[in-house]
Motif scaffolding. Structure first.
Motif, short mmCIF file in Angstrom:
data_model
loop_
_atom_site.label_atom_id
_atom_site.label_comp_id
_atom_site.label_asym_id
_atom_site.label_seq_id
_atom_site.Cartn_x
_atom_site.Cartn_y
_atom_site.Cartn_z
N UNK A 60 0.80 -1.22 0.00
CA UNK A 60 0.00 0.00 0.00
C UNK A 60 0.84 1.27 0.00
N UNK A 61 2.13 1.12 0.24
CA UNK A 61 2.99 2.29 0.32
C UNK A 61 2.94 3.07 -1.00
N UNK A 62 2.74 4.36 -0.88
CA UNK A 62 2.64 5.20 -2.06
C UNK A 62 1.21 5.42 -2.52
N UNK A 63 0.26 4.62 -1.99
CA UNK A 63 -1.15 4.86 -2.30
C UNK A 63 -1.65 6.06 -1.51
N UNK A 64 -2.63 6.79 -2.02
CA UNK A 64 -3.18 7.92 -1.27
C UNK A 64 -3.78 7.45 0.06
N UNK A 65 -3.25 7.95 1.17
CA UNK A 65 -3.63 7.42 2.48
C UNK A 65 -5.11 7.63 2.80
N UNK A 66 -5.70 8.66 2.25
CA UNK A 66 -7.10 8.92 2.57
C UNK A 66 -8.06 8.11 1.70
N UNK A 67 -7.52 7.23 0.86
CA UNK A 67 -8.38 6.48 -0.04
C UNK A 67 -8.55 5.00 0.34
N UNK A 68 -7.93 4.56 1.43
CA UNK A 68 -8.10 3.16 1.82
C UNK A 68 -8.24 3.03 3.33
N UNK A 69 -8.82 1.91 3.73
CA UNK A 69 -9.05 1.58 5.13
C UNK A 69 -8.24 0.35 5.49
N UNK A 70 -7.39 0.47 6.50
CA UNK A 70 -6.66 -0.67 7.03
C UNK A 70 -7.24 -1.05 8.38
N UNK A 71 -7.61 -2.31 8.48
CA UNK A 71 -8.11 -2.87 9.74
C UNK A 71 -7.11 -3.89 10.24
N UNK A 72 -6.68 -3.74 11.49
CA UNK A 72 -5.85 -4.78 12.09
C UNK A 72 -6.40 -5.12 13.47
N UNK A 73 -5.71 -6.02 14.18
CA UNK A 73 -6.30 -6.58 15.40
C UNK A 73 -5.29 -6.55 16.53
N UNK A 74 -5.83 -6.59 17.74
CA UNK A 74 -5.00 -6.56 18.94
C UNK A 74 -5.46 -7.66 19.89
N UNK A 75 -4.55 -8.04 20.79
CA UNK A 75 -4.87 -9.08 21.76
C UNK A 75 -3.93 -10.26 21.72
N UNK A 76 -3.20 -10.41 20.60
CA UNK A 76 -2.15 -11.42 20.49
C UNK A 76 -0.82 -10.70 20.29
N UNK A 77 -0.04 -10.62 21.34
CA UNK A 77 1.29 -10.03 21.22
C UNK A 77 2.25 -11.03 20.59
N UNK A 78 3.11 -10.55 19.72
CA UNK A 78 4.16 -11.39 19.14
C UNK A 78 5.44 -11.19 19.94
N UNK A 79 5.89 -12.28 20.54
CA UNK A 79 7.07 -12.24 21.41
C UNK A 79 8.15 -13.13 20.81
N UNK A 80 9.34 -12.58 20.63
CA UNK A 80 10.44 -13.36 20.08
C UNK A 80 10.74 -14.59 20.91
N UNK A 81 11.00 -15.70 20.22
CA UNK A 81 11.26 -16.97 20.90
C UNK A 81 12.76 -17.27 20.87
N UNK A 82 13.45 -17.05 21.99
CA UNK A 82 14.91 -17.28 21.99
C UNK A 82 15.27 -18.75 21.83
N UNK A 83 14.30 -19.62 22.05
CA UNK A 83 14.57 -21.06 21.93
C UNK A 83 14.31 -21.59 20.53
N UNK A 84 13.94 -20.70 19.60
CA UNK A 84 13.62 -21.16 18.25
C UNK A 84 14.83 -21.83 17.61
#
Length: 312
Positions: A60-84
């Protein structure tokens, strides 16, 4: 589909839902949606451990910001896994499991989640922020999470606020107790099942709450002209009775000169509270097909025929 209803792009597939796609194909999928007139894009940190948000923001970068709607969500934090140690995600996305999802609907958790999403998206605000699947965490989500979203809205980091869930009863409770701006209901107002019509949609209409209707293909079973048992339903194997019903609906559609996915899209928009029908895609071809189907709704005679057959 009613001309007043927006077609939105569900961006779980941009996070490699079920299988991997490359960056070029992800970008082309968003481009195709834009070219088809889509201006609503729904994503989440959960989708590919942040990959969907990063890809959507880049496309979406470079698109006119007032012409689109972005919906995202909260409640699941992403935490780095040092044991990966090189393993893959186990929640349906073909990505390395470099992070863990941690449920957190606290005030601080909501803020941290949104700030991380803004960084991945490359935006200074999002148009819609939704509590993500709060059904197992209702009290903290409604009593702490929703007020935290309201505070972020006051600060200008968020436009509309609400929740996204497959549980129509939880969303109805949110509408009745918290006065959200929008809810996203997934898989509960489709050709195969309509529990959202009983209480959620009337409650939203009465309160002036917008509804984003997602999961309208029930995760795959309704997405093809001739449904089969190997297609997913509710993100798992489809019961034989459900497959048989989908096939019966498809047969009635064929007799009326239309298709099962065309009927699924049109039906999903058939309520005054629904302001966007959010449909996923993992290729430009899928986007163009869905847009074409949405622009050519089935004949009116289809709906009474389905009701007379006991299929709706």
């Amino acid at each position: 589909m009613s001309p007043a209803v927006r077609l939105g792009l569900g961006c779980a597939q941009l996070g490699n839902l079920y299988h991997e796609i490359d960056d070029e194909r992800a970008h082309a999928t968003v481009d195709a949606a834009w070219d088809a007139g889509v201006r609503v894009f729904d994503t989440a940190p959960h989708y590919g451990l942040g990959l969907s948000e990063r890809r959507l923001g880049e496309a979406l970068r470079g698109r006119p910001r007032d012409q689109y709607t972005v919906s995202t969500k909260v409640g699941r934090l992403l935490v780095g896994d040092p044991a990966w140690s090189g393993g893959q995600d186990t929640e349906g996305f073909a990505v390395p499991a470099t992070h863990r999802r941690v449920w957190d609907f606290s005030r601080d958790g909501i803020r941290r989640c949104l700030e991380a999403s803004l960084a991945r998206l490359g935006l200074d605000r999002v148009d819609v922020a939704l509590l993500h699947d709060p059904e197992e965490h209702q009290e903290v989500a409604l009593r702490a999470g929703f007020p935290a979203l309201a505070r972020l809205r006051e600060e200008g980091l968020v436009g509309a606020i609400g929740a996204g869930s497959k549980d129509a009863a939880v969303l109805t409770r949110l509408v009745e107790e918290c006065a959200p701006d929008v809810v996203l209901v997934a898989g509960r107002f489709t050709l195969l099942e309509q529990p959202a019509r009983e209480t959620l949609l009337p409650a939203c209409a009465a309160a002036g709450v917008e509804v984003f209707n997602a999961g309208v293909f029930n995760s795959g079973l309704l997405a093809v002209d001739e449904p089969s048992a190997d297609l997913p339903y509710e993100y798992g194997p489809a019961p034989a009775a459900v497959v048989a019903r989908a096939r019966a609906i498809a047969a009635v559609c064929a007799r009326h000169g239309t298709t099962l996915p065309a009927a699924a899209l049109a039906f999903a928009a058939d309520d005054p509270a629904v302001t966007a029908v959010v449909v996923g895609a993992d290729s430009p071809e899928q986007v163009r097909r869905n847009a074409a189907l949405a622009a050519a709704p089935p004949p009116a005679a289809l709906w009474p025929a389905l009701r007379e057959a006991g299929l709706l």
